[in-house]
Design a protein around this motif. Sequence first.
Motif, mmCIF file in Angstrom:
data_model
loop_
_atom_site.group_PDB
_atom_site.id
_atom_site.type_symbol
_atom_site.label_atom_id
_atom_site.label_comp_id
_atom_site.label_asym_id
_atom_site.label_seq_id
_atom_site.Cartn_x
_atom_site.Cartn_y
_atom_site.Cartn_z
ATOM 1 N N TYR A 109 0.124 -2.066 -49.014
ATOM 2 C CA TYR A 109 1.336 -2.459 -48.179
ATOM 3 C C TYR A 109 0.542 -2.346 -46.734
ATOM 4 C CZ TYR A 109 4.153 -2.137 -52.483
ATOM 5 O OH TYR A 109 4.502 -2.357 -53.675
ATOM 6 N N PHE A 110 -0.572 -2.242 -46.477
ATOM 7 C CA PHE A 110 -0.874 -2.082 -45.111
ATOM 8 C C PHE A 110 -0.454 -3.191 -44.038
ATOM 9 C CE2 PHE A 110 -3.664 -3.347 -41.646
ATOM 10 C CZ PHE A 110 -4.201 -2.231 -41.184
ATOM 11 N N PHE A 111 -0.337 -4.325 -44.495
ATOM 12 C CA PHE A 111 0.257 -5.255 -43.444
ATOM 13 C C PHE A 111 1.744 -5.066 -43.324
ATOM 14 C CE2 PHE A 111 -3.725 -7.307 -44.374
ATOM 15 C CZ PHE A 111 -4.276 -7.602 -43.290
ATOM 16 N N TYR A 112 2.521 -4.724 -44.304
ATOM 17 C CA TYR A 112 3.942 -4.648 -44.283
ATOM 18 C C TYR A 112 4.195 -3.430 -43.276
ATOM 19 C CZ TYR A 112 4.805 -7.581 -48.258
ATOM 20 O OH TYR A 112 4.665 -8.616 -49.079
ATOM 21 N N ILE A 113 3.249 -2.225 -43.165
ATOM 22 C CA ILE A 113 3.481 -1.154 -42.500
ATOM 23 C C ILE A 113 2.851 -1.600 -41.063
ATOM 24 C CG2 ILE A 113 2.329 1.152 -41.887
ATOM 25 C CD1 ILE A 113 2.101 1.465 -45.012
ATOM 26 N N PHE A 114 2.088 -2.115 -41.061
ATOM 27 C CA PHE A 114 1.494 -2.907 -39.799
ATOM 28 C C PHE A 114 2.779 -3.365 -38.900
ATOM 29 C CE2 PHE A 114 -0.221 -6.078 -37.069
ATOM 30 C CZ PHE A 114 -0.958 -5.374 -36.030
#
Length: 389
Positions: A171-176
């Motif tokens: 979920y890196f890009f959601y967190i970003f």
Amino acid sequence: MNSNYYGVVKKVSSLVGQWPYQNPKTKLIYLSFVTLSTFSIVIPQLAKFVICDGDMQCIFQTMAAHMLTIITLVKLYTCHLNRYKMKVLIDRVFLEWDELETPEEYEIMKRYAENGRRYSLGYSLYCFISAFLFLCISLIPPLLDTVLPLNESRPILSVHPGYYFVDEKEYFFYIFWHAVVVWEIAVTGIVAHDCMLLTYIEHVCSIFALGGFRFERLMYKCNEYESDTITVLHSHARDTFRKRIAFSVYTHRKALKFAQLIEDIFSITLALQIALNTVMISITLLQIKMLYFSYCMEITQHNASVFIVVRYVVYVLSQLIHLFCLSFEGQKLIDHSLQTRDKILWYETAPKSQRMLLFVMQKALQPVFLSACKIYIFSRENFTMVKIK
């Protein structure tokens, strides 16, 4: 219209519900939105602190971010809790334009108002762009994996110290994007507070400059009046001269009161900010030292350490630039308050006039400054001492 000179600070402060002339309900809605957004950062930070489980390096990573969110809330609610005093200040800013008498005085006010607008715009852009680029450092490993792939993926660099209760890599890009949005909102609160402060300091400097201009003009007229040989005209000139002295003294007193009101509103906030910034810079420098030691011992991977160190260096530089901006304005306030004494040509006036100017001459011997609870004075000299340390 002179209100156009304050367009930047008006727009930024309106976004966080800090503009004095906003509708109270609108102000509360915006303030609540910024507060909730900031707390959406605090929750992952607290979760990260818990899962550190006593690991000091992990705890240190979360501390700087914790303190930054605290500073955001402190600045946000400093303006809110002092909203009536803030309204008094902005009312005085607009009222000052109505008391101008000559085109020269208007140009003085205009020059400082334009400086305030320019500084506010530059500072706002710097803060927003810096926050975005700081977060974008976490995108470097995924981009390198795409452009220059290795046999194995590079380690994920956290967007900011926080635990989101999900797989960070998946979920890196959601967190970003969550981090980008909420941190930019939080930065808006910081920018609104600081732009207000910069604008007010520029304005009080303009009042000091205006008072100095009136004292200089006063001395010139004094020489003309004293050389007049006609009794009636001399009497009229003397009355005009006394009125101008009273008006010049009034201008200087307004500047002193305005500066004192700024000190009353922002002093405690600046003291907390200086204390937290000092701790944050110390922790960040300690983190850099620990990462360097870990790299030398080959405890961590090279690429991850480099990216984290770059982030920490950028963070420290940002704190120093922020302190420099406050020190620059603080020094400007000191200089303008002291320059008044050089513009009072008391030795060219009659003894009675000298007695009338005694109050201003005494006050002008003492500098007016911006301080953090009288403990730290914002000036170039003190900034240099902090930087050397």
